[in-house]
Design an enzyme around this catalytic site. Sequence first.
Site, PDB file in Angstrom:
ATOM      1  N   PHE A 509       1.038  -1.329  -0.014  1.00  0.00           N
ATOM      2  CA  PHE A 509      -0.389   0.240   0.376  1.00  0.00           C
ATOM      3  C   PHE A 509       1.301   1.248  -0.301  1.00  0.00           C
ATOM      4  CE2 PHE A 509      -0.286  -2.017   4.320  1.00  0.00           C
ATOM      5  CZ  PHE A 509       0.267  -0.895   5.195  1.00  0.00           C
ATOM      6  N   ASP A 623      -1.032 -14.904   2.025  1.00  0.00           N
ATOM      7  CA  ASP A 623       0.197 -14.280   1.130  1.00  0.00           C
ATOM      8  C   ASP A 623       0.874 -14.902   0.992  1.00  0.00           C
ATOM      9  OD1 ASP A 623       0.002 -12.905  -1.349  1.00  0.00           O
ATOM     10  OD2 ASP A 623       0.117 -10.929  -0.100  1.00  0.00           O
TER      11      ASP A 623
END
Length: 738
Positions: A509, A623
Amino acid sequence: MEKSIKDISLLLLLTSILSILEISPAIDTISTTQSLKDGDTLVSSGGTFELGFFSPGDSKNRYVGIWYKKVPSITAVWVLNREIPLNSRSGILKFNELGHLVLVNDTNNLLWSSNTSRIARTPILQLLDSGNLVLREANDDNLENFLWQSFDYLSDTYLPGMNFGWNAATGVQNYLSSWTSNEDPAPGDLTFYLDPTGYPQVFIKRGTGAIYRMGPWNGLRFSGTPYVSPTFRHGIFKNKNTTYYREDSNDKSVISRVTLNQSGVVQRWVWVDRTRGWVLYLTVPKDDCDTYSDCGAYGTCYIGNSPACGCLSKFQPKDPEGWNKGDWSNGCIRRTPLNCQEGDVFLKYSSVKLPDAQYSTYNESMTLDESEVKCLQNCSCMAYSQLDISRGSGCLFWFRELIDIRDMSSDGQDIYIRMASSELDSKGKRNILVATLTSSIGVVLLGLSLMLYFWKRSKKKKNEPKGKIGGTHSESHEKDLDLPLFDLYTISKATDNFSINNKLGEGGFGPVYKGMLEEGQDIAVKRLSKTSMQGLDEFKNEVICIAKLQHRNLVRLLGCCIQGEEIMLIYEYMPNKSLDLFLFDQTKSKLLDWEKRFQIVNGIARGIMYLHQDSRLRIIHRDLKASNILLDTDMNPKISDFGIARSFRGNETEDKTNRVVGTYGYMSPEYAVHGRYSIKSDVFSFGVLVLEIVSGKRNSGFSKGDQHLDLLGHVIVVPSIYLRVNIVSKTNLSGEVH
Ligand SMILES: *[C@@H]1O[C@H](CO)[C@@H](O)[C@H](O)[C@H]1NC(C)=O
Ligand SMILES: *[C@@H]1O[C@H](CO)[C@@H](O)[C@H](O)[C@H]1NC(C)=O
Ligand SMILES: *[C@@H]1O[C@H](CO)[C@@H](O)[C@H](O)[C@H]1NC(C)=O
Ligand SMILES: *[C@@H]1O[C@H](CO)[C@@H](O)[C@H](O)[C@H]1NC(C)=O
Ligand SMILES: *[C@@H]1O[C@H](CO)[C@@H](O)[C@H](O)[C@H]1NC(C)=O
Ligand SMILES: *[C@@H]1O[C@H](CO)[C@@H](O)[C@H](O)[C@H]1NC(C)=O
């Protein structure tokens, strides 16, 4: 011409409006000729605090108190007449002829007096911007020469700038005491105070019984208590007559307070803004293992275990029968008794909250080696440890049974405990090694077989309600974070104003920077890019997941920084970056011999086990991949990036999503295709990771001969017996991977 006349009349109008609004300009001082009636207030010069009369909760009684001027609903940080309420709005705060500050009602009955020992001639009362209400001589040049100050008489709130402790010269003990109820500020039976006996520690007590202990101060924090933000300068200060804890805010705009509530919970609050209100940054006690001395002498508490109490290694329950029934009060004893005459030894126990230091002595200049010698010389010296871990000096010695120990994973400290010399044999060591080896091989094989099992069977699923972490950003989540808050200035300074030279890379991000805090700690800073909305979700998710988890194989979040538009996460810095940089690099991969690789697989397995099974939240990472495994100085693996992780409640095990996120190649087929995920999805990714670690090849970039298969495909097609033979044969190649 006409225009300027208009301007002037507008100006006049504005000034008159302003003068009407400002009926009584805010004052911070009253003198002997003035008084403060119910309805009047004093406002500190910087506008932070306000003093006046108020009624707490639904109470009709009136109290004189201090609260925050900027916070809409009254948050009283101090109460003058805690035990003697006014039953009408007739109270007056003024000076009497002796120069004492007094609170009287309209029949001139005395309710409260400051009882200053010195007689003041021309006293004034001033509310300082720290929240301290002080009495001093009006003409005294020394502004710190107080005749009386409210910071000597605490309520249930600690503010930066207060000395929290003990003054032997005056006999004054400065401690927090809870309110009796939300309506009644009279002292309840809970106290939070600094105990200077032995080595200073802070206790929460109910009556005279301790219910929680903040361990000895170790130069950075109280042992066993989470890290406090470097937004504060803080520490224990000692001189001949006084011992106290004090913190001062580096940034005066940060409004922070520490409170003791009516259930004996101590919390640090930071005011954010009107919409988000007070945000919680620290809560103690935080779990069952924090209960004072719950596991008895030489017992240790590990929150992941059930029951949580256990004996320290090489110790056994003193009363096995009671112990098995859940009565841990008798604690544990050494399985081999000490024999001081024949020579004892000290064994190191790591990652613990240091035991109660009431019966201890210390030396602030000794080194650890000197401590061992010193402690060996005295048969009643039971243990020692380093005093100041920030400077790496000093020593603390224990002279009684060790109580109130708990496991702290990465935040803990080392303690050296006196043991019989026969406990130091190498046989014991070998046994432990063998045990961990077999168990971790088991985990690897389990991972592989589960992965294969799952490859074939991806049917029979049911949908269950989910305990999603991200997505819903309710107040309660934000209020629940025990996360230190860093200020922008600190982070900006640490990263050299986000210098491009300090940029480590680009994360999910936004950019990631390397930095160094003033005290020398290296940090990694993830900065949310202002445009990323998805980033904000992932950011929140990450904070919620990781702030609550602690394990030596998870990357550690040190805190966050939310200021203006800036949103950042601050982690411990991992000097060796991520696993993929080693694994898939021709030269660097040579540094990973089989032992290291094994250790890495083992560590990742432990981390996943903790996420899935042992942590408070049941977390699915979703993930797992080589670039999300970070490596510390000793190449210990740490799982990172919880941006898309999900938590499950209690016994839920599976969920489904329409938005499949993660990394192809590591995703289990049923997740990639149908969006179904469970802890088995992580096991699948883990299997892929293990294959990459043993083969040194990327799953996605793998090709062999004319088969168009990735690494996984290759392994699945090739009989598993071949795989095993292959791994075994490779172990002989002393680290070289082909
Ligand atoms: C003033 O205080 C006295 C003593 O506490 C009390 O008896 C009296 O009722 C109070 N008067 C008023 C008007 O509150
Ligand atoms: C102050 O002194 C008066 C008179 O000696 C006494 O009644 C009162 O309890 C004292 N107040 C405090 C707050 O110590
Ligand atoms: C400590 O207290 C004694 C009296 O109790 C006083 O004489 C001495 O000055 C004090 N020392 C300090 C450093 O405050
Ligand atoms: C004290 O704080 C804890 C933790 O936030 C909370 O569970 C408890 O209800 C509070 N007690 C009171 C009396 O408000
Ligand atoms: C602390 O240890 C040092 C080094 O061993 C020694 O010189 C010193 O006297 C000790 N101080 C005290 C107060 O015992
Ligand atoms: C051992 O240490 C304790 C506590 O400091 C002290 O009271 C005792 O005298 C010491 N014993 C010896 C033999 O030095």
